[in-house]
Design an enzyme around this catalytic site. Sequence first.
Site, mmCIF file in Angstrom:
data_model
loop_
_atom_site.group_PDB
_atom_site.id
_atom_site.type_symbol
_atom_site.label_atom_id
_atom_site.label_comp_id
_atom_site.label_asym_id
_atom_site.label_seq_id
_atom_site.Cartn_x
_atom_site.Cartn_y
_atom_site.Cartn_z
ATOM 1 N N GLY A 63 -32.100 -24.277 -55.281
ATOM 2 C CA GLY A 63 -31.379 -24.492 -54.024
ATOM 3 C C GLY A 63 -31.532 -23.401 -52.978
ATOM 4 N N ASP A 104 -27.514 -20.486 -52.723
ATOM 5 C CA ASP A 104 -27.364 -21.471 -51.658
ATOM 6 C C ASP A 104 -25.899 -21.741 -51.371
ATOM 7 O OD1 ASP A 104 -26.927 -22.738 -54.098
ATOM 8 O OD2 ASP A 104 -28.224 -24.447 -53.695
ATOM 9 N N ASP A 112 -19.531 -22.912 -55.133
ATOM 10 C CA ASP A 112 -18.633 -24.071 -55.156
ATOM 11 C C ASP A 112 -17.451 -23.707 -56.058
ATOM 12 O OD1 ASP A 112 -17.779 -26.739 -54.976
ATOM 13 O OD2 ASP A 112 -19.249 -27.497 -56.369
HETATM 14 P P1 5GP Z 1 -20.715 -23.770 -58.874
HETATM 15 O O1 5GP Z 1 -21.086 -23.242 -60.224
HETATM 16 O O2 5GP Z 1 -20.274 -22.686 -57.911
HETATM 17 O O3 5GP Z 1 -19.675 -24.855 -58.986
HETATM 18 O O4 5GP Z 1 -21.949 -24.518 -58.299
HETATM 19 C C1 5GP Z 1 -23.002 -23.871 -57.729
HETATM 20 C C2 5GP Z 1 -24.202 -24.774 -57.608
HETATM 21 O O5 5GP Z 1 -23.836 -26.139 -57.470
HETATM 22 C C3 5GP Z 1 -24.985 -24.437 -56.374
HETATM 23 O O6 5GP Z 1 -25.953 -23.469 -56.638
HETATM 24 C C4 5GP Z 1 -25.590 -25.767 -55.969
HETATM 25 O O7 5GP Z 1 -26.834 -25.913 -56.596
HETATM 26 C C5 5GP Z 1 -24.634 -26.784 -56.512
HETATM 27 N N1 5GP Z 1 -23.765 -27.345 -55.449
HETATM 28 C C6 5GP Z 1 -22.476 -27.042 -55.190
HETATM 29 N N2 5GP Z 1 -22.001 -27.746 -54.155
HETATM 30 C C7 5GP Z 1 -23.027 -28.518 -53.724
HETATM 31 C C8 5GP Z 1 -23.159 -29.476 -52.654
HETATM 32 O O8 5GP Z 1 -22.264 -29.777 -51.850
HETATM 33 N N3 5GP Z 1 -24.399 -30.048 -52.519
HETATM 34 C C9 5GP Z 1 -25.429 -29.774 -53.359
HETATM 35 N N4 5GP Z 1 -26.576 -30.397 -53.122
HETATM 36 N N5 5GP Z 1 -25.339 -28.884 -54.374
HETATM 37 C C10 5GP Z 1 -24.140 -28.264 -54.547
#
Ligand code: 5GP
Length: 179
Positions: free
Chosen positions: A48, A103, A106
């Site tokens: 990403g 990127d 979340d």
């Molecule tokens: P986390 O572990 O913080 O929940 O997720 C991180 C990863 O989830 C990011 O590196 C990304 O690849 C993916 N991600 C989180 N939110 C989004 C979103 O709104 N769109 C997309 N395409 N990927 C997301």
Amino acid sequence: MSFIEIKDKRFSISIPKEKIQQEVTRVANEINHDLAGKNPLFISVLNGAFMFTSDLMKQITIPCEISFVKLASYQGLASTGTIKEILGVNEDITDRTLVIVEDIVDTGLTMQRLLESLGTRSPREIKIATLLLKPDKLQVDLKIDYMAMSIPNDFIVGYGLDYDGQGRNYPDIYTIVEE
Ligand code: 5GP
């Protein structure tokens, strides 16, 4: 293009490329200022962050190095919670200043897992640079050192981010249209 369609979903433009570039430049300037003399090792999180990393690095003017790590936690529209390390960092990171380039943060679980794994290898310090942050979804206590933009909870694509493998190629960011 103000709307795009990927597979079964429709997305509308939410962050135009000019705004992205403006914020990436600001982040690059902050890093150039803060980390001068530290020879930071940037660790870009694939897939990403590839576009953010490319635009950011072109504006880093201090001596530095770059490496890549590949993790997987998302399937379709939701984080699976389990994170796999597919490609690791091979460099010796002992006593180094690291900058993780992501990127989007979340839930923060991916970042937490990466901080834990890199933290066991005795770096001097670890900074976080993320293009995007969804503050309302954050589940862990993270210090985000550099952030280009903060966004609401909606699912987005473009500028490196995908929906089921597609949409990474767009220079703008699009938000899903709920129907
Ligand atoms: P986390 O572990 O913080 O929940 O997720 C991180 C990863 O989830 C990011 O590196 C990304 O690849 C993916 N991600 C989180 N939110 C989004 C979103 O709104 N769109 C997309 N395409 N990927 C997301």
